[in-house]
Design a protein around this motif. Structure first.
Motif, PDB file in Angstrom:
ATOM      1  N   TRP A 188      -2.687  60.865 -26.947  1.00 53.37           N
ATOM      2  CA  TRP A 188      -3.198  62.256 -26.815  1.00 53.37           C
ATOM      3  C   TRP A 188      -4.282  62.397 -27.536  1.00 53.37           C
ATOM      4  CZ3 TRP A 188       1.579  66.042 -26.447  1.00 53.37           C
ATOM      5  CH2 TRP A 188       2.233  65.577 -25.406  1.00 53.37           C
ATOM      6  N   THR A 189      -4.433  61.537 -28.699  1.00 53.11           N
ATOM      7  CA  THR A 189      -5.642  61.944 -29.613  1.00 53.11           C
ATOM      8  C   THR A 189      -6.914  61.934 -28.978  1.00 53.11           C
ATOM      9  OG1 THR A 189      -4.335  61.036 -31.365  1.00 53.11           O
ATOM     10  CG2 THR A 189      -6.611  61.199 -32.052  1.00 53.11           C
ATOM     11  N   LYS A 190      -7.204  60.963 -28.141  1.00 53.40           N
ATOM     12  CA  LYS A 190      -8.460  61.097 -27.278  1.00 53.40           C
ATOM     13  C   LYS A 190      -8.939  62.066 -26.752  1.00 53.40           C
ATOM     14  CE  LYS A 190      -7.925  56.052 -26.075  1.00 53.40           C
ATOM     15  NZ  LYS A 190      -8.090  54.981 -24.898  1.00 53.40           N
ATOM     16  N   GLY A 191      -7.795  62.983 -26.324  1.00 53.33           N
ATOM     17  CA  GLY A 191      -8.210  64.267 -25.599  1.00 53.33           C
ATOM     18  C   GLY A 191      -8.377  65.516 -26.496  1.00 53.33           C
ATOM     19  N   LYS A 192      -7.902  65.330 -27.597  1.00 53.32           N
ATOM     20  CA  LYS A 192      -7.624  66.302 -28.694  1.00 53.32           C
ATOM     21  C   LYS A 192      -8.723  66.500 -29.729  1.00 53.32           C
ATOM     22  CE  LYS A 192      -3.542  67.744 -27.171  1.00 53.32           C
ATOM     23  NZ  LYS A 192      -3.206  69.158 -26.912  1.00 53.32           N
TER      24      LYS A 192
END
Length: 280
Positions: free
Chosen positions: A168-172
């Motif tokens: 999820w880190t990619k979109g956050k």
């Protein structure tokens, strides 16, 4: 106390809210960071008569309410009504992801969507700032390790989060995707972190309405869980999930566009306002 950091990006100074008046703390402490969030320092600040501090004139920019962040830890899917909105099961344990520190900006700074963004979304969240090192902390003692609380907008690019294989880190973690503040409200002023009303408006329309009482894992349970995995250090921030009303959960779905204005508020912790722009 309501502690703030004010001034131009990279040159923020520490301050203290005296009612509606901003007072300068520079010279008393160098900055509001993990090094100045221990109970001894906070007690020393409480003992100061705020009227003896210089008044800050005008309307300066507010920076993130904590400087020199350590970790930016985020808990996903932590509201029962948000999980229902998304059609997802209640997690057995807190879902953890990280947000890059470079995402952190002031509470009223612009949110700049990255190139090719089409599904950027909003998430009002309760932020928890750690005040002393926590390792293997029990739920019963967990809140003693909290310096204070703040508002965080966990802005999220859903395409990056869901469809770019990985975490999820990619979109956050896109730049500006972590507005934090305006205040760091010390824990003595928050009687119950599990009973705070929260809201987010988009262009004047209320999109999110919630209360921290519907968290699946409480602040104390989150600290217990995380401190069993890693040491939490002073200045670390934990965001604790979002209530229903995100754009991705609506039918039809609604996402941010250039010119949109987000306004966020959590009871007792202040308000944020961001205008949405697109990266060049």
């Amino acid at each position: 106390m309501k502690l703030v950091r004010y001034g131009d990006v990279g040159s923020e100074q520490p301050g203290l809210m005296d009612g509606d008046t901003l007072r300068d703390l520079y010279g008393v402490i160098d900055d509001i960071t993990g090094d100045t969030l221990d109970d001894e320092t906070l007690d020393r600040l409480r003992s100061i008569d705020p009227t003896t501090l210089p008044e800050v004139k005008g309307n300066p920019r507010l920076g993130a309410c904590v400087g020199h962040f350590g970790k930016f830890l985020c808990i996903g899917l932590n509201y029962s009504d948000h999980a229902e909105e998304q059609g997802l099961p209640i997690p057995e344990h807190p879902i953890l992801f990280f947000k890059a520190n470079s995402a952190i900006v002031g509470p009223n700074d612009d949110v700049v969507m990255p190139r090719n963004s089409k599904r950027s979304d909003w998430e009002v969240e309760l932020g928890v700032v750690i005040g002393k090192a926590a390792k293997y902390v029990s739920k019963a003692d967990a809140l003693d390790y909290v310096a204070g609380y703040c508002v965080v907008n966990d802005v999220s690019e859903r395409e990056f989060q869901q469809n770019l294989t990985g975490q999820w880190t990619k979109g956050k973690s896109c730049d500006t995707f972590g507005p934090t503040g305006p205040y760091l409200v010390t824990r003595d002023e928050v009687a119950d972190p599990q009973n705070l009303a929260m809201s987010l408006h988009l262009n004047g329309k209320q999109m999110q309405t919630g209360n921290t009482s519907t968290m699946i894992f409480s602040v104390a349970e989150i600290i217990e869980h995380l401190s069993g995995l890693m040491t939490l250090h002073p200045g670390d921030i934990i965001t604790t999930g979002t209530p229903p009303g995100v754009g991705d959960g609506m039918r039809p779905q609604v996402y941010l566009k250039v010119g949109d204005v987000m306004e966020l508020e959590i009871e007792g912790l202040g308000r944020q306002r961001q205008e949405v722009k697109m990266d060049a």
